[in-house]
Scaffold this motif. Sequence first.
Motif, PDB file in Angstrom:
ATOM      1  N   TRP A  36       2.317  -5.653  -9.795  1.00 12.26           N
ATOM      2  CA  TRP A  36       1.184  -6.296  -8.954  1.00 12.26           C
ATOM      3  C   TRP A  36      -0.284  -5.756  -9.536  1.00 12.26           C
ATOM      4  N   THR A  37      -1.182  -6.506  -9.027  1.00  9.27           N
ATOM      5  CA  THR A  37      -2.368  -6.409  -9.796  1.00  9.27           C
ATOM      6  C   THR A  37      -3.544  -6.435  -8.676  1.00  9.27           C
ATOM      7  N   LEU A  38      -4.339  -5.355  -8.393  1.00 11.52           N
ATOM      8  CA  LEU A  38      -5.392  -5.379  -7.769  1.00 11.52           C
ATOM      9  C   LEU A  38      -6.682  -6.253  -8.228  1.00 11.52           C
ATOM     10  N   THR A  39      -6.790  -7.318  -7.649  1.00 16.47           N
ATOM     11  CA  THR A  39      -7.704  -8.397  -8.414  1.00 16.47           C
ATOM     12  C   THR A  39      -9.216  -8.219  -7.749  1.00 16.47           C
ATOM     13  N   GLU A  40      -9.171  -7.782  -6.518  1.00 12.73           N
ATOM     14  CA  GLU A  40     -10.531  -7.591  -5.764  1.00 12.73           C
ATOM     15  C   GLU A  40     -10.492  -6.225  -4.838  1.00 12.73           C
ATOM     16  N   HIS A  41     -11.750  -5.941  -4.539  1.00 13.11           N
ATOM     17  CA  HIS A  41     -11.746  -4.980  -3.547  1.00 13.11           C
ATOM     18  C   HIS A  41     -13.342  -4.710  -3.277  1.00 13.11           C
ATOM     19  N   LEU A  42     -13.391  -4.491  -1.627  1.00  4.24           N
ATOM     20  CA  LEU A  42     -14.919  -4.316  -1.095  1.00  4.24           C
ATOM     21  C   LEU A  42     -14.714  -3.331  -0.219  1.00  4.24           C
ATOM     22  N   THR A  43     -15.699  -2.414  -0.098  1.00  8.38           N
ATOM     23  CA  THR A  43     -15.688  -1.280   0.954  1.00  8.38           C
ATOM     24  C   THR A  43     -17.068  -1.595   1.613  1.00  8.38           C
ATOM     25  N   ALA A  44     -17.059  -1.638   3.131  1.00  6.31           N
ATOM     26  CA  ALA A  44     -18.087  -1.566   3.900  1.00  6.31           C
ATOM     27  C   ALA A  44     -17.943  -0.903   5.182  1.00  6.31           C
ATOM     28  N   HIS A  45     -18.813  -0.113   5.568  1.00  5.36           N
ATOM     29  CA  HIS A  45     -18.623   0.504   7.046  1.00  5.36           C
ATOM     30  C   HIS A  45     -17.465   1.385   7.264  1.00  5.36           C
ATOM     31  N   HIS A  46     -16.957   1.857   6.187  1.00  2.00           N
ATOM     32  CA  HIS A  46     -15.761   2.812   6.340  1.00  2.00           C
ATOM     33  C   HIS A  46     -14.401   2.054   6.225  1.00  2.00           C
TER      34      HIS A  46
END
Length: 110
Positions: A36-46
Amino acid sequence: MVFLAVERAANGRTPEEAWALEHLPPRRPYNPATRWTLTEHLTAHHVLIAHVETTHLDESLRIAHAIAEPRKTKFVEVLVYFHRPGRPDTLPPRRVQWTPAQGYVETVYD
């Protein structure tokens, strides 16, 4: 301009850095040599939102566990969306949500 000055005072970032936070980094390509590949991630407001591409959708709970476990102390929710390589589907076929109250909950869309 006042907003940017308040933004700098609130978090110590310059206006350029604050603007850059509003843009996502480019999506990483799927690596067929891995399960598997982590292609995107985003963090906001915990909250962590991650997108994974894999041919092993049946392993989504295990993959989500690998992503969420080391980060549980930093987030109140982790959402991992699972896609087939190249994202041929309009919607992700699966999602796993982790919260402290509910633990891991898998939703299958296809």
